[in-house]
Design an enzyme around this catalytic site. Sequence first.
Site, PDB file in Angstrom:
ATOM      1  N   LYS A  70       0.843  -1.199   0.000  1.00 12.63           N
ATOM      2  CA  LYS A  70       0.000   0.000   0.000  1.00 12.63           C
ATOM      3  C   LYS A  70       0.877   1.247   0.000  1.00 12.63           C
ATOM      4  O   LYS A  70       1.919   1.284   0.659  1.00 12.63           O
ATOM      5  CB  LYS A  70      -0.906  -0.030   1.234  1.00 12.63           C
ATOM      6  CG  LYS A  70      -1.966   1.063   1.301  1.00 12.63           C
ATOM      7  CD  LYS A  70      -2.821   0.850   2.536  1.00 12.63           C
ATOM      8  CE  LYS A  70      -3.914   1.892   2.684  1.00 12.63           C
ATOM      9  NZ  LYS A  70      -4.742   1.650   3.892  1.00 12.63           N
TER      10      LYS A  70
ATOM     11  N   SER B  14      -9.496   1.522   3.405  1.00 20.01           N
ATOM     12  CA  SER B  14      -8.761   2.304   2.423  1.00 20.01           C
ATOM     13  C   SER B  14      -7.723   1.501   1.628  1.00 20.01           C
ATOM     14  O   SER B  14      -7.063   2.038   0.734  1.00 20.01           O
ATOM     15  CB  SER B  14      -8.030   3.442   3.139  1.00 20.01           C
ATOM     16  OG  SER B  14      -7.122   2.917   4.106  1.00 20.01           O
TER      17      SER B  14
ATOM     18  N   SER C  83      -9.508  -0.983   7.619  1.00 16.61           N
ATOM     19  CA  SER C  83      -9.084  -0.676   6.251  1.00 16.61           C
ATOM     20  C   SER C  83      -8.417  -1.820   5.510  1.00 16.61           C
ATOM     21  O   SER C  83      -8.181  -1.721   4.304  1.00 16.61           O
ATOM     22  CB  SER C  83      -8.140   0.536   6.257  1.00 16.61           C
ATOM     23  OG  SER C  83      -8.865   1.715   6.479  1.00 16.61           O
TER      24      SER C  83
END
Length: 497
Positions: free
Chosen positions: A79, A160, A184
Site C-alpha cells: 500500500k 482504504s 481498512s
Amino acid sequence: MDKVLSQNIRTVCRALLDSKYTARDVTKHALKQIDDTKELNAFITITHKIAIESADRSSENYQMKKPRSELEGIPIAIKDNFCTKNVKTTCGSKMLEHFIPPYNATVCQRLFDAGAVLVGKTNLDEFAMGSGTVDSIYGVTKNVWGSSKGSTDFYIAGGSSGGSAVAVATGSCFGAFGSDTGGSTRNPASYCGLVGLKPTYGLISRLGLIPLVNSMDVPGILTRTVDDCVSLLNATAGPDPKDSTCITKPYTKLRIPPADKLSIKNLKIGIPKEYACEYLDNEVLHTWNEIASFLENSGAHVIEVEMPHTELSIVCYSILNQCEVASNMARYDGVQYGFRANEETSTEKLYAKTRSIGFNDVVKHRILTGNYFLLTRNYERYFEKALKLRRLIATDFDNVFEKVQILLTPTTLTTAPLYSEFITKSNSEQCSQQDYCTQPANMAGIPAVSIPIKLSSAGLPISLQLMGRNFSEPTLLALAKFIENEVKFPHIVEKIL
C-alpha cells in the site's frame, strides 16, 4: 505456467525449487497481469525494474538451492502509505505526490530480506481516510467482482486498502500489505473475497507506515488463503527496536496444521448480539447463522454474548480518529518536504495555502474537526470522554474473553455497494456504516481476520470476521483455515487467468 498466479505461495516455492520455472518467469507473469487489469486502477506505481532485478537475484538463489525463505521470488504489493526507499510514496495525496523516502518501512525491509519481489505500490483513499478507495488523487479503484470493461458504474473495492485487495484478487501478486486503523484491511478483504488480517497492535512494526491514528494503526495482510497470510505474517512480525510500540519478546513463527488435522472440539465461540445491527443485510445475517451452526455441529460451543458499548464505539472512534489526524497532519506545512504552494508573503499564508491545496476535503474536514475537539474548552467534553469510553469498549472484550476464546461476527454489513450508491453519502457516513463491525478491534488492539465464505445472490463475496484476545493469532488463523477448508470459496482469479 499459465495458472501459476492462482496458486498459493508454498506451491510456487516448491515449483521454483524444482526448477519448473524461474522467479523471473513468475514476476513477468505478475507484471503482465497488472497491465491486463490496469482498468481497475489498483496500482499507483509499478516497480517494473526493481521487480525484475529482485526476481533475477531470487532465480540465482534457487539455482544454488539456497532460497532465503518461502517468499523468495514471490511477487507482493505494498500500500502506498508504507515508505519504500527510492520509490515514490504518495499516500494518494497531492501533499506527497513527489515524495521519495530515503528508507524502507520495517515491513518492507523484512519482506525484501526474505526474498519477496515488489511489483508495485497500491492505491488508497488519501492518507488512508476512507472505506472505499474512492478519494485518491489517482482515481477510484474498481472491484474486480462484478466489473465489466468500460462500464460507467461498478462495485467499490472497499478501503482504504482497496488497491492492495484488488491486486491480490486479480492475481497481480500473491499477497499485499495494507494498513488497518478501523477496518481498512478487513473491509476491502470482505468486498473482494480475500483473507484480511489485522494483527495484534504491536505484533508488526509500524516504523515507516505513514501514520493516520498512531494508537490504532497496524500493518494488515491481504492474501487469497490463510496459509499465505501466515507466510507474510511470519516474515514481518517481531520486535523492532526502532518502534517503541512494537513487542519486545521474540516472535515464534506460526505453523498451522493441515486442514484435515485441525479440530475445533470444545472451542468456545461467542456471537455478540450487538453486531446484528439495523443495517445488517439479510444475506450476511443468514451466512453468519449458517457458519455458527456449522461450527457448533463440528464440536465447538457457540454462545451468545453481550458487548454493551458496541453501539457507542463508532462515535468514540470518530472523535479519537479526528483528534489524532489533526495532530499527525500538522507536519505537512510545505517547509521540510511534500507539496509547497507558491506563496512568499508570509509563513502563515504559506502554511494555509499549502494545506488548502495539498489536502482534499475529507482530510481537511478531519483536521478541522479534530482541532475543534482538542480546544481547551472542548477537551474534557469530547477527547477525554472518548478515551474513557474506549476503555469501556476494551473492557467489553476483556470480559467476553473470560467466557469465550473467539468471536464470530460479520465483517461488513453488506456486500460491496455500487460506486453510484456509495458516493451519495459523505465520507463520515460511509465509514460509520461500513466500519461498524471492524473498528472495535482497533479500539481494543486485538487481532481480527476476515474470511470469504460464499457469493451472494448477486454474485458478490460475503465474508465473516473472527476476533480473539491479544496475541491469539495461532487460534484465530487455525479456525480461519478450518472454515476456509469447509467453504472452499471460489476465488475470481481462477476465472480471469
